[in-house]
Scaffold this motif. Structure first.
Motif, short mmCIF file in Angstrom:
data_model
loop_
_atom_site.label_atom_id
_atom_site.label_comp_id
_atom_site.label_asym_id
_atom_site.label_seq_id
_atom_site.Cartn_x
_atom_site.Cartn_y
_atom_site.Cartn_z
N UNK B 104 13.03 -86.77 23.39
CA UNK B 104 13.62 -88.10 23.27
C UNK B 104 15.02 -88.02 22.66
N UNK B 105 15.17 -87.18 21.63
CA UNK B 105 16.47 -87.08 20.95
C UNK B 105 17.52 -86.48 21.88
N UNK B 106 17.18 -85.38 22.56
CA UNK B 106 18.18 -84.76 23.44
C UNK B 106 18.49 -85.66 24.64
N UNK B 107 17.46 -86.37 25.12
CA UNK B 107 17.69 -87.30 26.23
C UNK B 107 18.65 -88.40 25.84
N UNK B 108 18.49 -88.89 24.61
CA UNK B 108 19.37 -89.94 24.12
C UNK B 108 20.81 -89.44 23.98
N UNK B 109 20.95 -88.20 23.47
CA UNK B 109 22.29 -87.61 23.31
C UNK B 109 22.94 -87.39 24.68
N UNK B 110 22.12 -87.04 25.69
CA UNK B 110 22.63 -86.85 27.05
C UNK B 110 22.98 -88.20 27.68
N UNK B 111 22.18 -89.21 27.38
CA UNK B 111 22.38 -90.53 27.98
C UNK B 111 23.69 -91.18 27.58
N UNK B 112 24.12 -90.95 26.33
CA UNK B 112 25.33 -91.63 25.86
C UNK B 112 26.54 -91.27 26.73
N UNK B 113 26.90 -89.97 26.93
CA UNK B 113 28.05 -89.69 27.80
C UNK B 113 27.75 -89.89 29.29
N UNK B 114 26.49 -89.73 29.72
CA UNK B 114 26.21 -89.78 31.15
C UNK B 114 26.04 -91.21 31.65
N UNK B 115 25.14 -91.96 31.00
CA UNK B 115 24.87 -93.32 31.43
C UNK B 115 25.80 -94.34 30.77
N UNK B 116 26.24 -93.99 29.54
CA UNK B 116 27.01 -94.94 28.76
C UNK B 116 26.14 -95.71 27.78
N UNK B 117 24.93 -95.22 27.49
CA UNK B 117 24.08 -95.88 26.51
C UNK B 117 23.13 -94.86 25.87
N UNK B 118 22.77 -95.10 24.60
CA UNK B 118 21.83 -94.20 23.91
C UNK B 118 20.41 -94.42 24.40
N UNK B 119 20.09 -95.67 24.70
CA UNK B 119 18.68 -95.98 24.98
C UNK B 119 18.60 -97.17 25.91
N UNK B 120 17.69 -97.16 26.86
CA UNK B 120 17.34 -98.33 27.65
C UNK B 120 15.82 -98.39 27.75
N UNK B 121 15.30 -99.58 28.01
CA UNK B 121 13.84 -99.73 28.09
C UNK B 121 13.40 -99.61 29.55
#
Lengths: 160, 251
Positions: B104-121
């Motif tokens: 979950x932590x690494x996915x969140x760190x990857x999501x910020x630069x890739x998707x533009x958000x730390x977390x989505x539901x």
């Protein structure tokens, strides 16, 4: 001698009970997933949005591909307009003012948060870039079809 | 297979298998991470953030594989009532939860630069977070029932029921529109280029061996704890025995 050994019998009984319980759990999970199949979508595809349009001004998410050649930057420098396409012919025009995500490029996936306006355009308040399942190193991008190469060429020119 | 369900035979097996798994796992993990984090070239879209893949994917695999292991051990416990199955399930729970948290932590760190958000539901992220909570619930329940001398049946049933989340996590990106991408690796097909795939598979193998070693360590520790407790209880009974034998002692 007609009676089976009691220990074996209890063991087999538990085996059957656990098997039934497992089948019931799986069935319950599948029913729940089936019931959720439309409610648990993170966004609407353009074809879903045109088939069943949300109320004007209602906050929804729209997801799809940024149509190649549709991206236009407005004179104010921060507003962009583009067209989102789905797997079918349906398209939705989108307008957005703000900072674009790094991976936002034509031909790539996007999720727009916002609402449908009366004139049929989607006014986005936030954009998320959607990455696809393909992982291709920069050196080898040419080997994966023209589309990938074109996409990569655009990305590299944005990046460097 | 039943032979190794014997705790004594298990302990003699685990005593040489544990260092072997940990050593081989550490070697492969270090090799895969050095390869993946330094030598692999950047992705055409994601650039350098693709390197997070080499930690995120093995962690996700172990988080889900861990619960699958708990479910298998729980089934074995409910049917054959072998205490080693309960110890195995408890041994898996903590490493499984740690890897789910890393995922979950690494996915969140990857999501910020890739998707533009730390977390989505979306379906994938939410079901993975549910798995983390299931692990926390399982650990609390298993510890409580072990400490109070309760039945290990209750955590086993929880482990079985919670297993329904595993196919949901796996299918979430197929059933529902989600921000998380669909599976890159399906039976016999890979959307990941070979340059990324080889170090990724080595990392998955290395992480898995480390996981196995950690589970064996946990199981040995749990068995030692139970033996120590049994010994203390026996000593306490021996100390009490003369007093109990004394007629009408101080109440």
């Amino acid at each position: 001698m007609s009676e089976p050994k009691p220990a074996m019998k209890a063991k087999h009984q538990r085996l059957v009970l656990v098997a039934i319980a497992l089948a019931a759990i799986v069935a319950a999970g599948l029913f729940a997933a089936y019931a959720l199949r439309n409610q648990a979508n993170y966004f609407y595809l353009p074809e879903q949005m045109s088939a069943n349009p949300p109320a004007t001004g209602q906050p929804v998410r729209l997801g799809g591909m940024v149509q190649t050649g549709s991206l236009e930057r407005q004179a104010d420098g921060i507003t962009v307009a583009f067209v989102v396409t789905g797997s079918e012919a349906a398209t939705v025009p989108v307008r957005y003012s703000g900072i674009l995500p790094d991976l936002f490029v034509e031909g790539s996936g996007v999720v727009a948060e916002g609402s449908l306006q009366a004139d049929g355009t989607f006014l986005a308040t936030n954009l998320l870039a959607k990455h696809d399942e393909n992982y291709v190193p920069r050196e080898l991008e040419g080997l994966h079809g023209e589309e990938a190469a074109q996409q990569a060429a655009e990305t590299v020119s944005y990046g460097n | 297979m039943h032979g190794y369900a014997n705790p004594t035979r298990f302990l003699s097996l685990a005593s040489w298998l544990t260092p072997l798994l940990l050593g081989a796992g550490a070697l492969l993990t270090v090799a895969a991470l050095v390869w993946g984090l330094i030598y692999v070239s950047p992705d055409r879209l994601m650039g350098e953030t693709v390197r997070i893949l080499f930690i995120h994917v093995p962690s996700a695999w172990l988080g889900m594989g861990g619960w699958t292991g708990i479910a298998i051990a729980s089934t074995a416990l409910l049917i054959w009532k072998h205490p080693l199955a309960a110890i195995a399930a408890r041994g898996i729970a903590v490493p499984g939860m740690v890897f789910t948290a890393i995922c979950l932590a690494t996915g969140s760190i990857w999501g910020r630069p890739t998707w533009g958000t730390w977390w989505v539901w979306d379906g994938r992220l939410t079901s993975m977070l549910v798995l983390l909570f299931l692990y926390a619930g399982y650990i609390a329940l298993a510890q409580a029932s072990a400490r109070d001398g309760g039945s290990s049946k209750l955590p086993a049933i929880f482990g079985l029921v919670g297993a329904i989340n595993i196919p949901i996590i796996n299918r979430s990106v197929v059933w529902w529109n989600s921000l998380h991408q669909p599976p890159s690796l399906t039976a016999g097909k890979s959307a990941i280029d070979g340059e990324f795939l080889v170090p990724l598979l080595i990392a998955v193998l290395g992480f898995s061996l480390l996981f196995g070693g950690a589970v064996l360590m946990r199981m040995r520790a749990l068995i030692a704890e139970m033996q120590a407790e049994a010994r203390l209880r026996r000593r306490a009974l021996d100390d009490e025995a003369p007093m109990a034998a004394a007629p009408a002692g101080g109440a």
